[in-house]
Design a protein around this motif. Structure first.
Motif, PDB file in Angstrom:
ATOM      1  N   HIS A  40       6.149 -10.923 -54.169  1.00  0.00           N
ATOM      2  CA  HIS A  40       6.315 -10.612 -52.752  1.00  0.00           C
ATOM      3  C   HIS A  40       7.320 -11.544 -52.077  1.00  0.00           C
ATOM      4  O   HIS A  40       8.072 -11.127 -51.205  1.00  0.00           O
ATOM      5  CB  HIS A  40       4.971 -10.627 -52.022  1.00  0.00           C
ATOM      6  CG  HIS A  40       4.276  -9.298 -52.081  1.00  0.00           C
ATOM      7  ND1 HIS A  40       3.629  -8.863 -53.202  1.00  0.00           N
ATOM      8  CD2 HIS A  40       4.179  -8.287 -51.179  1.00  0.00           C
ATOM      9  CE1 HIS A  40       3.149  -7.646 -52.989  1.00  0.00           C
ATOM     10  NE2 HIS A  40       3.469  -7.272 -51.761  1.00  0.00           N
ATOM     11  N   ASP A  87       3.481  -0.658 -54.859  1.00  0.00           N
ATOM     12  CA  ASP A  87       3.152  -1.807 -54.000  1.00  0.00           C
ATOM     13  C   ASP A  87       1.700  -2.220 -54.253  1.00  0.00           C
ATOM     14  O   ASP A  87       1.386  -3.409 -54.346  1.00  0.00           O
ATOM     15  CB  ASP A  87       3.366  -1.434 -52.520  1.00  0.00           C
ATOM     16  CG  ASP A  87       3.316  -2.640 -51.595  1.00  0.00           C
ATOM     17  OD1 ASP A  87       3.544  -3.773 -52.083  1.00  0.00           O
ATOM     18  OD2 ASP A  87       3.056  -2.461 -50.385  1.00  0.00           O
ATOM     19  N   HIS A 110       9.930  -1.734 -49.339  1.00  0.00           N
ATOM     20  CA  HIS A 110       9.098  -2.877 -49.741  1.00  0.00           C
ATOM     21  C   HIS A 110       8.467  -2.714 -51.131  1.00  0.00           C
ATOM     22  O   HIS A 110       8.568  -3.599 -51.977  1.00  0.00           O
ATOM     23  CB  HIS A 110       7.997  -3.098 -48.690  1.00  0.00           C
ATOM     24  CG  HIS A 110       6.955  -4.066 -49.137  1.00  0.00           C
ATOM     25  ND1 HIS A 110       7.147  -5.426 -49.156  1.00  0.00           N
ATOM     26  CD2 HIS A 110       5.700  -3.865 -49.635  1.00  0.00           C
ATOM     27  CE1 HIS A 110       6.062  -6.025 -49.624  1.00  0.00           C
ATOM     28  NE2 HIS A 110       5.169  -5.100 -49.926  1.00  0.00           N
ATOM     29  N   HIS A 119       0.123  -5.814 -55.454  1.00  0.00           N
ATOM     30  CA  HIS A 119      -0.961  -6.557 -54.797  1.00  0.00           C
ATOM     31  C   HIS A 119      -2.028  -6.963 -55.818  1.00  0.00           C
ATOM     32  O   HIS A 119      -2.537  -8.079 -55.800  1.00  0.00           O
ATOM     33  CB  HIS A 119      -1.589  -5.726 -53.673  1.00  0.00           C
ATOM     34  CG  HIS A 119      -0.603  -5.378 -52.607  1.00  0.00           C
ATOM     35  ND1 HIS A 119      -0.705  -4.272 -51.817  1.00  0.00           N
ATOM     36  CD2 HIS A 119       0.541  -6.003 -52.212  1.00  0.00           C
ATOM     37  CE1 HIS A 119       0.319  -4.226 -50.985  1.00  0.00           C
ATOM     38  NE2 HIS A 119       1.095  -5.262 -51.213  1.00  0.00           N
TER      39      HIS A 119
END
Ligand SMILES: [Zn+2]
Length: 388
Positions: free
Chosen positions: A259, A189, A273, A193
């Motif tokens: 995302h 994750d 996620h 980002h």
């Protein structure tokens, strides 16, 4: 004109001891049942008591928290009336704490009124400390919180710069015991980002610097953290810092297409996620590149991927990310992630419509049409390269 936004961050060995400097009366600690059983909650309570604070614990946060959990947490928080709200956990816990704290501060407002431009006057009742126990979401340094609405099956993306905590405590010993799958799921994750921030229309020199170094750290240390677990505190520390930098990238550049695709698919197919978002990275890199809008050359160079131009850099990076995910045992297609063809077809129109509405779409350097969203999902389902 631009701003660089960051909370005060305490990081490194024994960062948790900074809690003893807190001045106040009552702390409300938001966490989950697993962390309580592992004894991490006790470690935090001891520090708070040493600072002279009373403490109440809310440990009912689940993975992928719902609006209902936030409401329950807010009711308990309001009944206790703390002057400090402390979150100890991963992204789910920190996002729940931020959202419940908002309702405690502003019971007159619904959660979906949260936005990044309005001033809500938070901190009239309590201040906020965020303590991550995973290395991925970067919620401890970001202005966002993501909460699931089971009724609409959408992720509610809440953003307010007042959500930046008064203190972020990044102590690598807290994430040292994470099992390998959680380490991998959350670690990628942070990679999302960083790579998304580079290709947001809000990217800038500050966010680029953080993003590129975060990618470098993740590529080097995430496989080590997955393989060596608690035995490799060096890897844990660099991953904790990289995740934190990823949060700062969200704050100062924002996230984008992977995302948007990941939020929609994650909510509908119940996938973690980090895992489901990173899955889309190679496809998004190829899509941006096909439109001539990718910014991947610098990061490819840092990773030692030889490329003469942006096009080659993007192609190499997409392949590199696929191989990296495979090395970590993570899926690179929706089929591999466990979504059956029947489920996929059944949910296809909702999947695409929700992705199109996601805020991640807005900041992308290339924004796909609905038809392109459909084609991108098809590519990601089967593992086809994006050539449009
Ligand atoms: Zn994310």
């Amino acid at each position: 004109m631009w701003f660089f936004r960051s909370p005060l961050i305490v990081f490194g060995e024994d960062a948790l001891s900074e809690l003893e400097q807190i001045q106040g009366q009552k702390a409300f600690l938001v966490t989950d049942a697993m962390l309580q059983s592992l004894g991490l909650v006790n470690r935090v309570e001891e520090r708070l008591r040493a600072a002279g604070l009373e403490c109440e614990v809310f440990s009912q946060v689940e993975a992928d928290p719902t609006l209902e959990t936030v409401q329950r947490c807010a009711v308990a928080m309001s009944a206790y009336a703390p002057d400090w709200v402390i979150a100890l956990g991963g992204g789910s816990v920190m996002d729940t704490a931020k959202s419940a704290w908002f309702l405690y501060e502003r019971p007159d407002l619904p959660l979906d009124s949260i936005n990044p431009v309005e001033d809500f006057g938070l901190r009239a009742k309590a201040r906020l400390v965020l303590i991550p126990t995973t290395a991925g979401s970067g919620s401890e340094t970001s202005f966002g919180a993501v909460i699931k609405d089971p009724q609409t099956r959408q992720k509610l993306e809440l953003g307010s710069y007042e959500f930046l905590p008064d203190l972020a405590i990044v102590d690598p010993s807290l994430s040292a015991g994470m099992p390998p799958q959680l380490t991998a799921d959350t670690g990628v994750d942070a990679l999302s980002h960083a790579l998304e921030g580079l290709n947001s229309t809000w990217s800038n020199d500050f966010s680029d610097a953080l993003a590129i170094h975060a990618v470098r750290l993740i590529i080097e240390y995430l496989p080590r953290a997955v393989k060596n677990g608690a035995a490799d505190l060096v890897a844990r520390e660099h991953m904790a810092n990289a995740a934190n930098m990823g949060g700062l990238v969200i704050n100062n550049a924002n996230i984008a297409l992977a995302h948007a695709f990941g939020h929609s698919a994650g909510a509908i197919f119940h996938l973690p996620h980090g895992r489901v978002t990173a899955l889309f990275l190679p496809y998004v890199i190829e899509y941006l590149n096909c439109g001539g809008l990718g910014r991947y050359q610098q990061v490819a160079a840092v990773l030692g991927l030889p490329a003469q131009d942006e096009d080659q850099a993007a192609r190499n990076l997409a392949q590199f990310v696929r191989a990296f995910l495979e090395q970590l045992g993570l899926p690179t297609t929706l089929a591999q992630a466990g979504v059956s063809r029947q489920q996929f077809e059944q949910e296809f129109s909702v999947l695409c419509a929700n992705a199109q509405m996601d805020t991640g779409m807005v900041m992308s350097r290339r924004i796909p049409s609905l038809e392109e969203i459909e084609r991108l999902y098809e590519c990601a389902y089967h593992g086809r390269q994006v050539d449009f």
